[in-house]
Write a protein that holds these residues in place. Sequence first.
Motif, short mmCIF file in Angstrom:
data_model
loop_
_atom_site.label_atom_id
_atom_site.label_comp_id
_atom_site.label_asym_id
_atom_site.label_seq_id
_atom_site.Cartn_x
_atom_site.Cartn_y
_atom_site.Cartn_z
N LEU A 1 0.83 -1.19 0.00
CA LEU A 1 0.00 0.00 0.00
C LEU A 1 0.87 1.24 0.00
O LEU A 1 1.87 1.33 0.70
CB LEU A 1 -0.91 0.01 1.23
N THR B 1 -0.12 4.32 0.74
CA THR B 1 -0.51 5.31 1.74
C THR B 1 -0.69 4.59 3.06
O THR B 1 -0.96 3.40 3.09
CB THR B 1 -1.83 6.00 1.32
N THR C 1 -1.85 2.89 6.48
CA THR C 1 -3.06 2.15 6.82
C THR C 1 -4.05 3.03 7.58
O THR C 1 -5.25 3.00 7.32
CB THR C 1 -2.68 0.92 7.66
N HIS D 1 -4.50 6.20 7.44
CA HIS D 1 -5.15 7.16 6.55
C HIS D 1 -6.27 6.50 5.77
O HIS D 1 -7.38 7.05 5.65
CB HIS D 1 -4.11 7.75 5.60
N TYR D 2 -6.01 5.32 5.23
CA TYR D 2 -7.04 4.61 4.48
C TYR D 2 -8.20 4.21 5.39
O TYR D 2 -9.36 4.25 4.99
CB TYR D 2 -6.45 3.37 3.81
N GLU E 1 -10.51 12.79 -1.89
CA GLU E 1 -10.62 11.57 -1.09
C GLU E 1 -11.24 10.44 -1.90
O GLU E 1 -10.85 9.27 -1.75
CB GLU E 1 -11.44 11.86 0.17
N GLU F 1 -8.59 8.93 -3.95
CA GLU F 1 -7.75 8.04 -3.14
C GLU F 1 -8.44 6.70 -2.92
O GLU F 1 -7.79 5.64 -2.96
CB GLU F 1 -7.43 8.70 -1.80
N LEU F 2 -9.75 6.72 -2.67
CA LEU F 2 -10.48 5.47 -2.48
C LEU F 2 -10.53 4.65 -3.77
O LEU F 2 -10.51 3.42 -3.73
CB LEU F 2 -11.90 5.77 -1.99
N LEU G 1 -7.31 2.94 -3.84
CA LEU G 1 -7.33 1.86 -2.86
C LEU G 1 -8.08 0.64 -3.40
O LEU G 1 -7.67 -0.50 -3.19
CB LEU G 1 -7.98 2.34 -1.57
#
Length: 356
Positions: free
Chosen positions: A32, A34, A36, A38-39, A245, A248-249, A252
Amino acid sequence: MEEGCPTFFPPFLPSSLASPYSLIHSFNHSKLETSTSHYRSLVAKLPLLKAEIAKVIVGQQDAIEEILIALLASGHCLLEGVPGLAKTLMVKTMSEALHMSFRRIQFTPDLMPGDIIGTEILEEDHETGKKFFKFNRGPLFANVVLADEINRTPPKTQAALLEAMQEKSVTYGGENYPLPNPFLIIATQNPIEQAGTYPLPEAQLDRFLLYIKLSYPSETEELDVLRTTTGTLKPEIGRILSDTEIAELQKLTRQVHIADELLVQINQLVRASRPENTDSQFVREWCDWGAGPRAGQALVLCAKARAVLHERFAVVPEDIRALAFPVLRHRIAMNFRAEAEGITSDQVIDELLSAR
């Protein structure tokens, strides 16, 4: 969250979990990019997002979840439902909760491609007196675009969406213009009135990640609609996630783990929908052609997005079963005899899932 499923970012998996979860033990979470924590904070906002939408939209939880899955998977979706099921309100409310720009385009028989993409206008430089053409961006340049009653406009205008949906950019006058990020097209169509409509071509249908069918609310839900929408109070929608955001998701979502066993199951399911590849007599009897490789890609991405939405970092079989219908129903073509007998692609998918 489903019982027995690994939780989001698990330090380990219980030994009681059988295959296909066994391969997750060896998955390296250090991949990952970023942190953990933060996610985790981002994923924790997703239930709040659904709760915020529920302030305005009564019921339709499956449809709301599937739209959010399409967003997390960076795809687009087609909504089908009779008038009055709050399709427009649902999309507008979601865009408000996501703090993203929203535009609604009403598709009509006289709508032209330039009406949605934009057009060049002649302007004059007041200092030099020189005239030049400037591209005036159309309503397509928004984070969330509602293409209302898309099947009421001719194929030429429908095709104008193809590049935007696939490339997330438009070309006009030899120039390429990127669309906002994130970018989500939600198209609607009415299943009742077929007069004066133009069925979407197969190439464009395949561009939609999900084909979502809306149903009538239950008796209790409909009573709640009457109670909450006929008074003076109007719920205020809070802004839960920003466009950054969401991006970012989306990143992810692609990092979510899926075991090879589940990839094999998805591949077998998609291939079984093709009359020339299947062992199913039902498919051979009623289908003209089945889903292509893009369907498998869509099912994997949507399963990963559903895992994130349920605060997991691994795909489970339930993710696949829950999304098989909206992913595959518009990618399986029924033959004329099936249409005459009222056999639908949903019945084909149900038959294929029952055989597994």
